[in-house]
Every structure is written in structure tokens, then in C-alpha cells.
Design an enzyme around this catalytic site. Structure first.
Site, PDB file in Angstrom:
ATOM      1  N   ARG A   1      21.101   2.511   8.704  1.00  0.00           N
ATOM      2  CA  ARG A   1      22.078   2.275   9.775  1.00  0.00           C
ATOM      3  C   ARG A   1      22.939   1.054   9.432  1.00  0.00           C
ATOM      4  NH1 ARG A   1      19.428   1.890  14.980  1.00  0.00           N
ATOM      5  NH2 ARG A   1      20.013   4.058  15.323  1.00  0.00           N
TER       6      ARG A   1
ATOM      7  N   THR B   1       9.005   2.135  17.510  1.00  0.00           N
ATOM      8  CA  THR B   1       9.111   0.998  16.600  1.00  0.00           C
ATOM      9  C   THR B   1       7.808   0.204  16.644  1.00  0.00           C
ATOM     10  OG1 THR B   1      10.126  -0.174  18.441  1.00  0.00           O
ATOM     11  CG2 THR B   1      11.617   0.686  16.770  1.00  0.00           C
TER      12      THR B   1
ATOM     13  N   ASP C   1      12.035   9.417  22.261  1.00  0.00           N
ATOM     14  CA  ASP C   1      12.277   8.150  21.579  1.00  0.00           C
ATOM     15  C   ASP C   1      11.584   7.033  22.358  1.00  0.00           C
ATOM     16  OD1 ASP C   1      13.315   6.532  19.657  1.00  0.00           O
ATOM     17  OD2 ASP C   1      15.383   6.614  20.339  1.00  0.00           O
TER      18      ASP C   1
ATOM     19  N   LYS D   1      14.494   7.797  12.282  1.00  0.00           N
ATOM     20  CA  LYS D   1      13.561   8.559  13.133  1.00  0.00           C
ATOM     21  C   LYS D   1      14.312   9.648  13.923  1.00  0.00           C
ATOM     22  CE  LYS D   1      12.041   4.725  15.058  1.00  0.00           C
ATOM     23  NZ  LYS D   1      12.815   3.777  14.229  1.00  0.00           N
ATOM     24  N   THR D   2      15.425   9.262  14.547  1.00  0.00           N
ATOM     25  CA  THR D   2      16.213  10.246  15.307  1.00  0.00           C
ATOM     26  C   THR D   2      16.747  11.319  14.366  1.00  0.00           C
ATOM     27  OG1 THR D   2      16.873   8.428  16.733  1.00  0.00           O
ATOM     28  CG2 THR D   2      18.131  10.469  16.941  1.00  0.00           C
TER      29      THR D   2
HETATM   30  N1  LIG Z   1      17.404   8.879   4.908  1.00  0.00           N
HETATM   31  C1  LIG Z   1      18.662   8.764   5.334  1.00  0.00           C
HETATM   32  N2  LIG Z   1      19.687   9.222   4.591  1.00  0.00           N
HETATM   33  C2  LIG Z   1      20.960   9.061   5.015  1.00  0.00           C
HETATM   34  N3  LIG Z   1      21.307   8.488   6.180  1.00  0.00           N
HETATM   35  C3  LIG Z   1      20.327   8.029   6.964  1.00  0.00           C
HETATM   36  C4  LIG Z   1      18.955   8.142   6.591  1.00  0.00           C
HETATM   37  N4  LIG Z   1      18.200   7.619   7.570  1.00  0.00           N
HETATM   38  C5  LIG Z   1      19.043   7.174   8.511  1.00  0.00           C
HETATM   39  N5  LIG Z   1      20.319   7.418   8.151  1.00  0.00           N
HETATM   40  C6  LIG Z   1      21.513   7.054   8.908  1.00  0.00           C
HETATM   41  O1  LIG Z   1      21.229   5.858   9.623  1.00  0.00           O
HETATM   42  C7  LIG Z   1      21.658   5.949  10.964  1.00  0.00           C
HETATM   43  C8  LIG Z   1      20.509   5.573  11.879  1.00  0.00           C
HETATM   44  O2  LIG Z   1      19.491   6.533  11.784  1.00  0.00           O
HETATM   45  P1  LIG Z   1      18.604   6.951  13.053  1.00  0.00           P
HETATM   46  O3  LIG Z   1      19.429   6.923  14.309  1.00  0.00           O
HETATM   47  O4  LIG Z   1      17.947   8.225  12.707  1.00  0.00           O
HETATM   48  O5  LIG Z   1      17.556   5.776  13.079  1.00  0.00           O
HETATM   49  P2  LIG Z   1      16.334   5.531  14.085  1.00  0.00           P
HETATM   50  O6  LIG Z   1      15.155   5.200  13.224  1.00  0.00           O
HETATM   51  O7  LIG Z   1      16.186   6.669  15.025  1.00  0.00           O
HETATM   52  O8  LIG Z   1      16.787   4.249  14.868  1.00  0.00           O
HETATM   53  P3  LIG Z   1      16.341   3.772  16.354  1.00  0.00           P
HETATM   54  O9  LIG Z   1      14.898   3.394  16.263  1.00  0.00           O
HETATM   55  O10 LIG Z   1      17.242   2.590  16.588  1.00  0.00           O
HETATM   56  O11 LIG Z   1      16.620   4.904  17.281  1.00  0.00           O
HETATM   57  C9  LIG Z   1      22.189   7.355  11.156  1.00  0.00           C
HETATM   58  O12 LIG Z   1      23.586   7.319  11.188  1.00  0.00           O
HETATM   59  C10 LIG Z   1      21.799   8.114   9.927  1.00  0.00           C
HETATM   60  O13 LIG Z   1      22.908   8.830   9.463  1.00  0.00           O
END
Ligand SMILES: Nc1ncnc2c1ncn2[C@@H]1O[C@H](COP(=O)(O)OP(=O)(O)OP(=O)(O)O)[C@@H](O)[C@H]1O
Length: 350
Positions: free
Chosen positions: A223, A164, A115, A70-71
Site C-alpha cells: 500500500r 492486524t 475485516d 489481506k483485503t
Molecule cells: N501482493 C500484492 N501485490 C500487488 N499489490 C498488492 C499486494 N498486496 C497488496 N497490494 C496493494 O496494496 C494495497 C493495500 O492492500 P490491502 O487493502 O489488501 O491491504 P490490507 O492488508 O487489507 O490492509 P488493511 O489491514 O489496512 O485493511 C492495495 O491497493 C493492493 O493493490
């Protein structure tokens, strides 16, 4: 819970160095963003159209379990629009005034990433409704009967909200997002590609089989895939010649207590408590969380989505229930006449 029982997947256990590496591994464009094909394609269209009209795109809501991107997508949205990104989170906005200050500091076309939007306070949420729809907020000056609302214009911006728990968002807030993308857990093949990409960025040698092995234990989550890769890399550097082979990955993941289905200590302790202490349930979430010494949110948001998806745990109106697969995964006999329905999915070919 003592520190070494912390699950390998827990976000708050990440140190600064780990966060730096995580950020270095983030894809920077939609083309680099692997998996989530539907959401990617839909977003691509939304962004393309907005660029064509030279206008800020509709507000975007991204929902899904932690670590699915998401981030990363919020950063990509800003980059694809060549717009600056401001980042804040629901828990950081406790007063409507906090949000008013952030919104009034935005420049035209900026992307605001909010977020954990479901954790914002109610007054801030109400202020956000107006800002999202009318690009205006009412700043209240004074108190009591003499208080006056002074309208403040805000330049058009794009809000990217992440949650989430989409179900916790009030309808009026959800309705103000022009686009909602729900991120799903990744397929193993998609994670394998992500692992290979990360290995290249980290300058690590990994065999195809080893990448597949790590992917299959990554709980559908990039992640976790990246984190397991880094731990296996440590192992390869310290105990071998740095090359990640399948045998080495298996040995390393065993050491880190990530089992062949991708369950880690937290997952197993949830299942263990459910089966051994509560006879398979049903048991309430809070009781279960106390039994494993974790926060309710950690059990609900970190462990449960994967356990439910893998068919080890079911959420019922009366509480959490272990499925037959959970008993078998723990090496326990499935009790006769327990409260679960036998028709529940079965995670393992055992
Ligand atoms: N589609 C993708 N391709 C490659 N790497 C990814 C992908 N999605 C996420 N990642 C990797 O996974 C890690 C976590 O992603 P991210 O921080 O965007 O998740 P999030 O959904 O925002 O988590 P949270 O809800 O905990 O904030 C990052 O380091 C990112 O590089």
C-alpha cells in the site's frame, strides 16, 4: 496532531480518489498477487481442493500489519471460487443481531469478509462460533426468563477474517479457522515488481533504479509502495516531464519527508519522543501515543511494527525502548548506560 503532520502511511488520511486508485491497482488473481509466496501457495491448494470437491473451503484467517494485502486476498479468494463477496468489519458489528442479519442473508458458497475481526463485540463473537462450525445461529426472541432461542440454518459459506492483531483473538475463534495465513512484510525486490506493475497500470514511465529506490523506502508494504509511486508521479508531472528517474524519486521523497530508511514523520516523531523526551525509555505505549498526538492504535499498528522490524524500537515488559540505531538515525549520540540491551539488532550500517 495538525493535518499536515499526518503520516503519508495513515489509512484514514486517504481520500476517495486515492481509494479508487488503490482499488484499481489490486491484483485480481493469485497469479497476479506478488510476494507472500508461502501463503499464496497454501491458499492456492486450499482453494483448488475445495473447487475439486465442489464445496465451500474452510474458513480463512489472514493476519498481519495493515496494507500487506489481506483485503486483496479476500477478494481474490472469492474471485477464484467464482463466488460473490460480502464485506463487513468488526467495528460495524456491535450487536449479535447485526451479525445474525448478515449471516442469514448469505447465499450458499458466498464469501464473507470480516475485516478487523478482533474488534467485534463478545456476543457477536459467540454467535459467530456457532455459525462457523454448525452453519446455524440461535436467534433470541423476547427478553428475560421468557426469551427463547430459535435456531436458524445458514447455507454453507466461507468466512475470511482479517486482523492486524491475531494475538487478540480468543482461542475458540482462532481454532474455528481451517486455514491461517500470516502475511509478512515484503522484500524490496517484491515491492519493486509491484511498483512496476502499478506504473504500467497507471501508464507511468519509471526507470528500474527509480522503482528500486521507491521500493526500498516503502516499509515492506505494497500500500505504501503504491502511494509513494503516486506521489512521485505527481511530482514528475508537475516539476518534470512525467518520467520517474532515480534523481526525481529522491527529490520527491525528500519533499514528502520519507527518509532513506522509509521512515516517515510519524515514525520519526515516535523515535524523537522516545529518545528526546523519555531518554530512550522504557515508556508505556499510551504515554508515547499522547506525546506524538496520535491514537494508541495508530502508534501500535502503523508505526511500531516497522520500527520494531527495522531494529529502531523494542517492546519490553516495562515499555517501549529506543535501540542504539534509533539514536543514531536521529543524529543523536547514543547515551551510555541507557536501559536498552546493546545486543539488540542494528538497522543501519553506520
Ligand atoms: N501482493 C500484492 N501485490 C500487488 N499489490 C498488492 C499486494 N498486496 C497488496 N497490494 C496493494 O496494496 C494495497 C493495500 O492492500 P490491502 O487493502 O489488501 O491491504 P490490507 O492488508 O487489507 O490492509 P488493511 O489491514 O489496512 O485493511 C492495495 O491497493 C493492493 O493493490
Amino acid at each position: 496532531m495538525d493535518d499536515n503532520v499526518r503520516p503519508l502511511v495513515s489509512a484514514d488520511a486517504m481520500d476517495i480518489e486515492e481509494r479508487k486508485i488503490e482499488s484499481a491497482l489490486r491484483p485480481r488473481t493469485l497469479a497476479e498477487f506478488g510476494g507472500q509466496r508461502r501463503v499464496s501457495e497454501q491458499l492456492e491448494l486450499v482453494l483448488h481442493a475445495a473447487r475439486g470437491r465442489n464445496r465451500a473451503p474452510d474458513h480463512v484467517l489472514l493476519s498481519g500489519p495493515p496494507g500487506l494485502g489481506k483485503t486483496t486476498l479476500a477478494m481474490i479468494i472469492a474471485a477464484e471460487l467464482s463466488a460473490p463477496l460480502r464485506i463487513t468489519s468488526g467495528p460495524a458489528i456491535q450487536h449479535a443481531g447485526d451479525l445474525a442479519a448478515i449471516l442469514s442473508g448469505l447465499n450458499e458458497g458466498e464469501v464473507l469478509f470480516l475485516d478487523e475481526i478482533h474488534r467485534m463485540s463478545r456476543p457477536a463473537e459467540e454467535l459467530l462460533y456457532m455459525a462457523m462450525e454448525d452453519f446455524r445461529v440461535d436467534v433470541i426472541v423476547g427478553k428475560g426468563p421468557g426469551a427463547t432461542a430459535i435456531p436458524l440454518e445458514i447455507p454453507p459459506f466461507t468466512l475470511v477474517g482479517a486482523t492486524t492483531r491475531a494475538g487478540l483473538l480468543p482461542g475458540p475463534l482462532r481454532d474455528r479457522f481451517g486455514f491461517t495465513g500470516h502475511l509478512e512484510f515484503y522484500e524490496s525486490a517484491e515491492l519493486e515488481k509491484i511498483i512496476n506493475r502499478s506504473a504500467t497500470l497507471l501508464d507511468v514511465d519509471i526507470t528500474k533504479e527509480a522503482a528500486a529506490e521507491i521500493a526500498s523506502r516503502s516499509r515492506g508494504t505494497p500500500r505504501i509502495a503504491n502511494r509513494l509511486l503516486r506521489r512521485v508521479r505527481d511530482y514528475a508531472e508537475v516539476r518534470a516531464d512525467g518520467i520517474i528517474t532515480i534523481a526525481l524519486s529522491k527529490a520527491a521523497l525528500e519533499l514528502y519527508e520519507v527518509d532513506r530508511m522509509g521512515l516517515d514523520r510519524l515514525d520519526r516523531s515516535v523515535l524523537d519522543a522516545l529518545c528526546r523526551r523519555f531518554g530512550g525509555g522504557p515508556v508505556g505505549l499510551s504515554t508515547l501515543a499522547v506525546a506524538v498526538g496520535e491514537e494508541r492504535e495508530t502508534v501500535e499498528e502503523v508505526a511500531e511494527p516497522f520500527l520494531v522490524r527495522s531494529g529502531y524500537l523494542a517492546r519490553t515488559p516495562r515499555g517501549r525502548v529506543a535501540t542504539p540505531a534509533a539514536w543514531r538515525h536521529l543524529g543523536l549520540a547514543v547515551p551510555k548506560g541507557a536501559s536498552f540491551a546493546d545486543t539488540l539488532f542494528d538497522a543501519e550500517d553506520e
